[in-house]
Design a protein around this motif. Structure first.
Motif, PDB file in Angstrom:
ATOM      1  N   THR A   1      -2.285   3.006  -5.582  1.00  0.00           N
ATOM      2  CA  THR A   1      -2.238   1.902  -4.845  1.00  0.00           C
ATOM      3  C   THR A   1      -1.147   2.108  -3.458  1.00  0.00           C
ATOM      4  O   THR A   1      -0.836   1.086  -3.217  1.00  0.00           O
ATOM      5  CB  THR A   1      -1.747   0.904  -5.814  1.00  0.00           C
ATOM      6  OG1 THR A   1      -0.523   1.115  -6.117  1.00  0.00           O
ATOM      7  CG2 THR A   1      -2.784   0.605  -7.034  1.00  0.00           C
TER       8      THR A   1
ATOM      9  N   ARG B   1      -8.505  -3.711   1.631  1.00  0.00           N
ATOM     10  CA  ARG B   1      -6.774  -3.435   2.081  1.00  0.00           C
ATOM     11  C   ARG B   1      -5.981  -4.035   1.023  1.00  0.00           C
ATOM     12  O   ARG B   1      -4.847  -3.741   0.718  1.00  0.00           O
ATOM     13  CB  ARG B   1      -7.091  -4.084   3.425  1.00  0.00           C
ATOM     14  CG  ARG B   1      -5.552  -4.824   3.639  1.00  0.00           C
ATOM     15  CD  ARG B   1      -4.553  -3.252   4.152  1.00  0.00           C
ATOM     16  NE  ARG B   1      -3.223  -3.757   4.426  1.00  0.00           N
ATOM     17  CZ  ARG B   1      -2.318  -3.892   3.432  1.00  0.00           C
ATOM     18  NH1 ARG B   1      -2.499  -3.478   2.330  1.00  0.00           N
ATOM     19  NH2 ARG B   1      -0.852  -3.952   3.844  1.00  0.00           N
ATOM     20  N   ASP B   2      -6.558  -5.012   0.150  1.00  0.00           N
ATOM     21  CA  ASP B   2      -5.774  -5.904  -0.750  1.00  0.00           C
ATOM     22  C   ASP B   2      -5.640  -5.009  -1.810  1.00  0.00           C
ATOM     23  O   ASP B   2      -4.867  -5.409  -2.800  1.00  0.00           O
ATOM     24  CB  ASP B   2      -6.777  -7.312  -1.032  1.00  0.00           C
ATOM     25  CG  ASP B   2      -6.665  -8.050   0.119  1.00  0.00           C
ATOM     26  OD1 ASP B   2      -5.672  -8.007   1.052  1.00  0.00           O
ATOM     27  OD2 ASP B   2      -7.130  -9.163  -0.048  1.00  0.00           O
ATOM     28  N   GLU B   3      -6.252  -3.825  -2.002  1.00  0.00           N
ATOM     29  CA  GLU B   3      -5.989  -3.111  -3.234  1.00  0.00           C
ATOM     30  C   GLU B   3      -5.052  -2.114  -3.139  1.00  0.00           C
ATOM     31  O   GLU B   3      -4.709  -1.394  -4.146  1.00  0.00           O
ATOM     32  CB  GLU B   3      -7.283  -2.161  -3.420  1.00  0.00           C
ATOM     33  CG  GLU B   3      -8.645  -3.340  -3.715  1.00  0.00           C
ATOM     34  CD  GLU B   3      -9.831  -2.438  -4.131  1.00  0.00           C
ATOM     35  OE1 GLU B   3      -9.935  -1.153  -4.955  1.00  0.00           O
ATOM     36  OE2 GLU B   3     -10.822  -2.526  -3.369  1.00  0.00           O
TER      37      GLU B   3
ATOM     38  N   THR C   1      -5.056  -4.689   9.876  1.00  0.00           N
ATOM     39  CA  THR C   1      -4.461  -5.166   8.759  1.00  0.00           C
ATOM     40  C   THR C   1      -3.646  -6.314   9.719  1.00  0.00           C
ATOM     41  O   THR C   1      -3.463  -6.035  10.548  1.00  0.00           O
ATOM     42  CB  THR C   1      -3.794  -4.610   7.687  1.00  0.00           C
ATOM     43  OG1 THR C   1      -3.044  -5.395   6.740  1.00  0.00           O
ATOM     44  CG2 THR C   1      -2.714  -3.719   8.340  1.00  0.00           C
TER      45      THR C   1
ATOM     46  N   ASP D   1       3.022  -3.157   4.358  1.00  0.00           N
ATOM     47  CA  ASP D   1       3.682  -3.445   3.223  1.00  0.00           C
ATOM     48  C   ASP D   1       5.029  -2.830   3.170  1.00  0.00           C
ATOM     49  O   ASP D   1       6.160  -3.441   2.828  1.00  0.00           O
ATOM     50  CB  ASP D   1       2.912  -2.842   1.897  1.00  0.00           C
ATOM     51  CG  ASP D   1       1.544  -3.898   1.808  1.00  0.00           C
ATOM     52  OD1 ASP D   1       1.565  -5.045   1.766  1.00  0.00           O
ATOM     53  OD2 ASP D   1       0.420  -3.119   1.919  1.00  0.00           O
TER      54      ASP D   1
END
Length: 327
Positions: A48, A73-75, A117, A121
């Protein structure tokens, strides 16, 4: 895949470094389709944490990662880096350190677009800019956090003093530096400071730029564009001496029923809970091998053998590169 935390950021215990898919290593950029499959296979396997940077290419590695993660993307926790390109220069300033607020704001917009995106993060300062106080860098990234474009601040190859100064302005979630069985300099000052401050650690080049896999037996295996040709550790007598170190890792691997790469990664995982190596590869088979390292359990005796290995012969980086590294 097991998980751990970098600060308060939840990530898989092993990540994936994407740099070598595009630049600096033999074969880089020759098979983007396989590289995309490699990223996607890593995510399938539970990885991840994906790492890239705007200077890789420049730009093309972020674009590749963006394509690979389209619809997924959210993974993942997505990390990229700024500060080794000065956007104020007419020629793009490739390799020019620039930690100014204006440069960071230009850099983040480009990275967001290339990665496809609306947020990053973990946003690292790629190297410490001696001309911009790190307090200003931390403050600028903190503004991006408030705006939702960035979630967490990171530093790469920063020393303890710099880390403390940045952390006092905005929490530093993770520090990334070279760390492996043949490069243990961070153990003296950097790792103790990170443990004290509750900051996670991300070892890049955890396989010694491929040397610890045991597959490199001659410098002739590198093509002309491979940066390892400039590394003292890969030259002449140093290379020959370091083969013995790689052979020792293989011996432990044979005993453990694992591959040398898996043993090198398992050793890193044994160094602390909040340490997340990011082995790089551009091949599906290698990412499958590397991610399986989190199931390898080394015995106390095997760990002791690895701990007692002698330092690698020769510097890991050229003198010019070392000037950009704090310890």
């Amino acid at each position: 895949m097991k998980h751990t935390t970098l600060g308060d950021l939840d990530v898989s215990r092993i990540g994936l470094g994407a740099m070598g898919m595009s630049v600096f290593y033999t074969g880089a950029g020759t098979d983007d389709a396989e590289s995309v499959r490699t990223v996607q296979r890593a995510v399938d396997l539970g990885v991840t944490f994906i790492d890239t940077a705007e200077v890789y290419g420049p730009y093309v590695n972020e674009e590749l990662v963006g394509r690979a993660l389209k619809g997924r993307r959210d993974e993942v926790v997505l990390a990229t880096k700024f500060g080794m390109i000065s956007h104020a220069d007419a020629d793009g300033g490739i390799g020019v350190l620039d930690g100014s607020r204006a440069n960071i704001r230009t850099a983040v917009e480009g990275s967001l677009k290339r990665l496809g995106t609306d947020h990053i993060d973990l946003y690292y300062q790629h190297r410490v800019d001696p001309d911009t106080p790190v307090e200003e860098v931390a403050g600028a990234v903190g503004e991006l956090v408030q705006e939702g474009k960035v979630r967490h601040l990171g530093l790469s190859e920063a020393g303890p003093d710099t880390i403390r100064r940045a952390h006092a302005v905005h929490p530093v979630t993770a520090v990334q530096s070279s760390y492996s069985l043949w490069n243990r300099e961070v153990e003296e000052r950097v790792l103790p400071a990170l443990r004290e401050l509750g900051i996670g650690f991300v070892p890049y080049s955890p396989l010694g730029h491929g040397f610890l896999t045991g597959t490199l037996r001659s410098p002739e295996q590198f093509d002309e564009g491979d940066w390892r040709r400039t590394s003292p550790r890969f030259q002449g007598e140093n290379f020959r001496r370091n083969l013995a170190l790689a052979d020792e890792v293989r011996a432990v691997a044979d005993e453990a029923g694992a591959t040398p790469a898996q043993v090198a990664l398992a050793w890193l995982l044994s160094r602390g809970e909040h340490i997340v190596p990011i082995p790089g590869t551009k091949r599906v088979a290698r990412v499958e091998e590397n991610t399986a390292a989190d199931t390898v359990e080394l015995t106390a005796g095997q760990l002791a053998k690895l701990d007692s290995l002698p330092p690698a012969a020769g510097r890991d980086h050229s003198e010019e590169e070392r000037r950009l590294i704090e310890r």
